[in-house]
Design a protein around this motif. Structure first.
Motif, short mmCIF file in Angstrom:
data_model
loop_
_atom_site.label_atom_id
_atom_site.label_comp_id
_atom_site.label_asym_id
_atom_site.label_seq_id
_atom_site.Cartn_x
_atom_site.Cartn_y
_atom_site.Cartn_z
N GLU A 196 66.91 16.43 -55.09
CA GLU A 196 65.63 16.13 -54.44
C GLU A 196 65.64 16.52 -52.96
OE1 GLU A 196 64.78 12.05 -55.15
OE2 GLU A 196 64.52 12.30 -57.31
N GLY A 197 66.73 17.15 -52.51
CA GLY A 197 66.80 17.59 -51.13
C GLY A 197 67.27 16.53 -50.15
N LEU A 198 67.71 15.38 -50.67
CA LEU A 198 68.19 14.32 -49.80
C LEU A 198 69.69 14.49 -49.55
CD1 LEU A 198 66.36 11.29 -51.49
CD2 LEU A 198 65.65 12.59 -49.46
N ILE A 199 70.15 13.98 -48.41
CA ILE A 199 71.57 14.11 -48.05
C ILE A 199 72.44 13.34 -49.04
CG2 ILE A 199 73.30 13.57 -46.30
CD1 ILE A 199 71.10 13.90 -44.20
N ASN A 200 73.47 14.00 -49.55
CA ASN A 200 74.45 13.36 -50.42
C ASN A 200 75.49 12.69 -49.53
OD1 ASN A 200 76.44 12.59 -52.19
ND2 ASN A 200 76.57 14.57 -53.24
N CYS A 201 75.41 11.37 -49.41
CA CYS A 201 76.29 10.63 -48.50
C CYS A 201 77.72 10.50 -49.03
CB CYS A 201 75.72 9.25 -48.23
SG CYS A 201 74.18 9.31 -47.28
N SER B 211 81.83 7.91 -44.57
CA SER B 211 81.66 6.70 -45.37
C SER B 211 83.01 6.15 -45.83
CB SER B 211 80.78 7.00 -46.59
OG SER B 211 79.49 7.40 -46.19
N SER B 212 83.94 7.05 -46.16
CA SER B 212 85.24 6.61 -46.68
C SER B 212 86.08 5.91 -45.62
CB SER B 212 86.02 7.81 -47.25
OG SER B 212 86.41 8.69 -46.21
N ILE B 213 85.80 6.16 -44.34
CA ILE B 213 86.58 5.51 -43.27
C ILE B 213 85.73 4.52 -42.49
CG2 ILE B 213 88.18 7.45 -43.02
CD1 ILE B 213 86.56 8.37 -40.60
N GLY B 214 84.57 4.18 -43.06
CA GLY B 214 83.71 3.17 -42.44
C GLY B 214 82.98 3.65 -41.20
N LYS B 215 82.70 4.94 -41.11
CA LYS B 215 82.00 5.50 -39.95
C LYS B 215 80.78 6.29 -40.44
CE LYS B 215 86.32 5.99 -37.31
NZ LYS B 215 86.05 4.93 -36.34
N ARG B 216 79.72 5.59 -40.72
CA ARG B 216 78.51 6.23 -41.21
C ARG B 216 77.85 7.04 -40.10
NH1 ARG B 216 74.95 5.46 -45.41
NH2 ARG B 216 72.77 5.98 -44.99
N ILE B 217 77.51 8.29 -40.39
CA ILE B 217 76.89 9.16 -39.39
C ILE B 217 75.42 8.81 -39.25
CG2 ILE B 217 76.30 11.54 -38.81
CD1 ILE B 217 78.81 12.41 -40.32
N ASN B 218 75.02 8.46 -38.02
CA ASN B 218 73.64 8.07 -37.77
C ASN B 218 72.83 9.23 -37.19
OD1 ASN B 218 74.13 5.41 -38.56
ND2 ASN B 218 74.71 4.78 -36.49
N GLY B 219 71.63 9.43 -37.72
CA GLY B 219 70.72 10.42 -37.15
C GLY B 219 71.15 11.86 -37.34
N ARG B 220 70.49 12.73 -36.61
CA ARG B 220 70.77 14.16 -36.68
C ARG B 220 71.93 14.53 -35.77
NH1 ARG B 220 67.18 17.29 -39.36
NH2 ARG B 220 65.14 16.40 -39.86
N PHE B 221 72.54 15.68 -36.03
CA PHE B 221 73.56 16.21 -35.14
C PHE B 221 73.48 17.72 -35.13
CE2 PHE B 221 75.46 15.65 -39.32
CZ PHE B 221 76.21 16.81 -39.54
N SER B 222 73.91 18.31 -34.03
CA SER B 222 73.79 19.76 -33.87
C SER B 222 75.03 20.48 -34.38
CB SER B 222 73.57 20.11 -32.39
OG SER B 222 72.34 19.60 -31.93
#
Length: 350
Positions: free
Chosen positions: A154-159, A168-179
């Motif tokens: 569906e075009g959504l990010i696979n977390c 996610s595996s190390i408990g550091k969820r990426i927030n927002g966009r990044f360049s």
């Protein structure tokens, strides 16, 4: 009789195809031997560079008692726990994960790819680029970008995949966009390099006022004030361009550096793509000024250790490594093409 002729022709055809296959196999053997030879040469040269570093105790002095090291830059990046740059830096620095395919095409984070000579220059360049760009992840091609982030149907990010999955595996969820920057998709500088310059600076003409004089206080172009260490100086893209011609020219273009704000303002007639002054002045581009008090960006370029002077044989070794790395990348493409031809011929033989 016709059956016999058909059989003879078929045997001749098989022999001819087998001969072609043998030629491709011999070509591959030769290319592999050349690749091994290059790898050995690069290893030997890198050992000699490492010996130079280990035999030279390096001191530092930024001139104002403040010295921003590579370790401090990395610490500041890692403090951005929920950033893509923080997750990638953790991944790259972890011995168990640094060899993952995810990191293969990634060159690094912008802030870690260059050094500068003074704290004033570090502060003003970092402020000009901004935190988002300083934390941008640089890939040699689009394949690296594709590996960093995956999507579902569906075009959504696979977390659970890519950099998000690692986070996610190390408990550091990426927030927002990044360049993320793809070097292969940047338009490189093609005007040539300064002859015999150990840092491979771009051959840019000095700015000139209407009277033909170079403006007072002009130091250099920002792109040429980035110092590249041996590893980054020897890096080349698949078509042979270095980090200065691609990444830093893409970030700074012909951004000019002046000693003071007053000298920068007097040079306005010859400033077309922006300028900075070491005392905090910023001209984004012709007609666009940034006023107010300066702001420190948490993540800055580290400073050059000691000085930029190195012996000629060290410079020659760096250049040799750069050329061999470029030859290796071209050889790898030749091997891939030869393997494809071999596979095609073998498939037709069956």
């Amino acid at each position: 009789m016709s059956q016999l002729n058909h059989t003879l022709n078929l045997n001749d055809d098989i022999r001819e195809r087998s001969k072609i296959i043998k030629q491709h196999e011999d070509n591959l053997k030769f290319l592999n031997s050349q690749s091994n030879r290059l790898a050995e040469s690069i290893f030997d040269l890198q050992v000699s560079l490492a010996k130079y570093h280990s035999n030279n105790v390096i001191t530092s002095d930024s001139g104002n008692g403040s010295f921003h090291t590579e370790e401090e830059t990395m610490e500041q990046i890692l403090k951005k726990e929920n950033s893509a740059a923080g997750v990638f830096s953790w991944l790259k620095g972890n011995a168990q994960t640094s060899s993952l395919t995810l990191t293969k095409d990634v060159v690094g984070v912008v802030a870690t790819l260059g050094k500068v000579e003074s704290d004033d220059l570090s502060r003003i360049l970092s402020e000009f680029l901004g935190l988002e760009t300083m934390l941008a992840i640089v890939c040699s091609s689009y394949e690296g970008i594709n590996a960093l982030e995956k999507y579902d149907n569906e075009g959504l990010i696979n977390c659970n995949a890519g950099l998000h999955g690692i986070g996610s595996s190390i408990g550091k969820r990426i927030n927002g966009r990044f360049s993320v920057i793809s070097l292969a998709d940047l338009r490189p500088f093609v005007g040539g390099l300064v002859a015999d310059d150990p840092q491979k600076k771009l051959d840019l003409p000095k700015p000139r006022l209407p009277n033909g004089e170079c403006p007072s206080g002009f130091v250099d172009y920002a792109v040429n004030m980035i110092h590249l260490d041996s590893k980054h100086l020897s890096f080349v893209t698949e078509i042979g361009y270095g980090l200065r011609e691609t990444l830093f020219y893409g970030l700074f273009s012909r951004l000019q550096i002046y000693k003071t704000r007053n000298e920068m303002l007097h040079a306005l007639p010859c400033i077309h793509e922006g300028a900075l002054s070491l005392d905090g002045g910023i001209i984004k581009r012709s007609g666009m000024f940034a006023l107010g008090s300066r702001k420190d960006v948490e993540v800055k370029f580290p400073l050059i250790y000691g000085g930029s002077g190195v012996p000629p044989d060290y410079i020659e070794t760096e250049e040799a490594v750069r050329k061999l790395n470029w030859e290796t990348s071209k050889l790898s493409a030749d091997k891939h093409r030869e393997q494809q031809l071999l596979d095609y011929r073998k498939g037709n033989l069956q």
